[in-house]
Write a protein that holds these residues in place. Structure first.
Motif, PDB file in Angstrom:
ATOM      1  N   VAL A  56      -8.565   6.119  39.449  1.00  0.00           N
ATOM      2  CA  VAL A  56      -7.809   6.271  40.700  1.00  0.00           C
ATOM      3  C   VAL A  56      -8.706   5.938  41.887  1.00  0.00           C
ATOM      4  N   LEU A  58      -8.841   5.713  46.189  1.00  0.00           N
ATOM      5  CA  LEU A  58      -8.191   6.121  47.437  1.00  0.00           C
ATOM      6  C   LEU A  58      -8.597   5.138  48.530  1.00  0.00           C
ATOM      7  N   LEU A 100      -2.334  14.319  50.683  1.00  0.00           N
ATOM      8  CA  LEU A 100      -3.350  13.689  49.829  1.00  0.00           C
ATOM      9  C   LEU A 100      -3.663  14.557  48.612  1.00  0.00           C
ATOM     10  N   ALA A 104      -1.001  13.934  46.169  1.00  0.00           N
ATOM     11  CA  ALA A 104      -1.140  12.598  45.584  1.00  0.00           C
ATOM     12  C   ALA A 104      -2.232  12.576  44.529  1.00  0.00           C
ATOM     13  N   THR A 122      -1.563  11.790  40.464  1.00  0.00           N
ATOM     14  CA  THR A 122      -1.898  10.393  40.187  1.00  0.00           C
ATOM     15  C   THR A 122      -3.060  10.340  39.206  1.00  0.00           C
ATOM     16  N   SER A 145      -3.737   3.830  42.395  1.00  0.00           N
ATOM     17  CA  SER A 145      -4.310   3.983  43.734  1.00  0.00           C
ATOM     18  C   SER A 145      -3.516   4.956  44.605  1.00  0.00           C
ATOM     19  N   ILE A 146      -4.209   5.417  45.635  1.00  0.00           N
ATOM     20  CA  ILE A 146      -3.601   6.247  46.684  1.00  0.00           C
ATOM     21  C   ILE A 146      -3.943   5.588  48.012  1.00  0.00           C
ATOM     22  N   ARG A 147      -2.951   5.454  48.882  1.00  0.00           N
ATOM     23  CA  ARG A 147      -3.180   4.814  50.179  1.00  0.00           C
ATOM     24  C   ARG A 147      -2.864   5.780  51.308  1.00  0.00           C
ATOM     25  N   ASP A 160       1.258   6.608  46.714  1.00  0.00           N
ATOM     26  CA  ASP A 160       0.458   6.641  45.489  1.00  0.00           C
ATOM     27  C   ASP A 160       1.244   6.038  44.325  1.00  0.00           C
ATOM     28  N   THR A 161       0.536   5.800  43.240  1.00  0.00           N
ATOM     29  CA  THR A 161       1.140   5.249  42.023  1.00  0.00           C
ATOM     30  C   THR A 161       1.321   6.345  40.967  1.00  0.00           C
ATOM     31  N   GLY A 162       1.476   7.582  41.438  1.00  0.00           N
ATOM     32  CA  GLY A 162       1.618   8.717  40.532  1.00  0.00           C
ATOM     33  C   GLY A 162       2.997   8.797  39.902  1.00  0.00           C
TER      34      GLY A 162
END
Length: 246
Positions: free
Chosen positions: A144, A146, A171, A174, A178, A182-184, A200-202
């Motif tokens: 993961v 960030l 956050l 996320a 996740t 990634s986390i944005r 996020d892609t969680g």
């Protein structure tokens, strides 16, 4: 024998009395509905208080029991690896307990109307980069990343503490959900408005649960640590902030 004029006078008086009684009856019905609504609200408040105390009792007792148990175990640990494992468990539960206490204090301020929104000058990109850097240390999953999406230098005035609080809560969620991808963290500029986001892609959650996740004590995955208060506090901060700004 009474005249027709006197008969009309009696009729008018009787009509007036009936109208007054009807108006009085209407007012009594209105007051009765208000009293019933107030009673229902008071009963709901008592129920919510009972639920709150029951939840808090459980949430506080859980990490405390773990801390007490592993504090005794770490003394008797046979190897350094075992000590490190116990220390990690202690640290995680201490962090959970601290978060719970902070959430309760914030919730208390919200309920009493004393939650403050002190404004100060801030450089937005620096603030977001600092938050991202601090939160990266909490990521356990190796797959993961960030990322912090910022633009050119941007100064603004606002509630730095409350903005940070909301973004940290988002956050934290996320990172919790996740395990890969990634986390944005970033913001968008629309006219004179700034829109902050955490993507996020969680695993996400069903559309039907979109409103429910912002309610108090709601945890869609009970296996994940948390108090169920973070997102509820975020929602209240954003709503109150809107009232203050407006």
């Amino acid at each position: 024998m009474p005249s027709s004029g006197s008969r009309e006078g009696v009729h008018w008086a009787a009509m007036k009395t009936i109208e007054e009684l009807e108006e009085l009856n209407h007012q009594l019905q209105v007051e009765l509905r208000k009293a019933r609504a107030a009673q229902a609200q008071a009963e709901a408040a008592n129920q919510n208080k009972s639920v709150f105390l029951a939840n808090m009792s459980h949430e506080i007792r859980t990490p405390l029991n773990v801390i007490m148990g592993f504090s005794n175990l770490i003394v008797t640990a046979a190897t350094e690896e075992e000590k490190r494992m116990y220390a990690e468990v202690l640290e995680n539960n201490c962090s959970l307990l601290l978060q719970l206490i902070n959430d309760i204090l914030d919730l208390s301020k919200i309920e009493s109307g004393t939650l403050t929104f002190a404004e100060e000058e801030m450089e937005l990109n620096i603030l977001l980069e600092e938050l991202a850097s601090a939160m990266r240390t909490r990521i356990v999953a190796e797959e993961v990343i960030l990322n912090c999406v910022t633009f050119c230098s941007l100064f603004c005035r606002g509630g730095k503490k409350r903005l940070s609080q909301v973004l940290i809560n988002l956050l934290t969620n996320a990172i919790k959900f996740t395990t890969k991808g990634s986390i944005r963290l970033g913001y968008e500029i629309h006219g004179k408005m700034l829109y902050f986001y955490v993507a996020d892609t969680g695993c996400g959650f069903p559309e039907s649960q979109k409103q429910k996740v912002f309610e108090r004590f709601v945890r869609l995955d009970s296996a994940k640590p948390g108090t169920g208060l973070g997102l509820a506090i975020c929602r209240t901060i954003v709503e109150k902030w809107g009232d203050v700004s407006g």
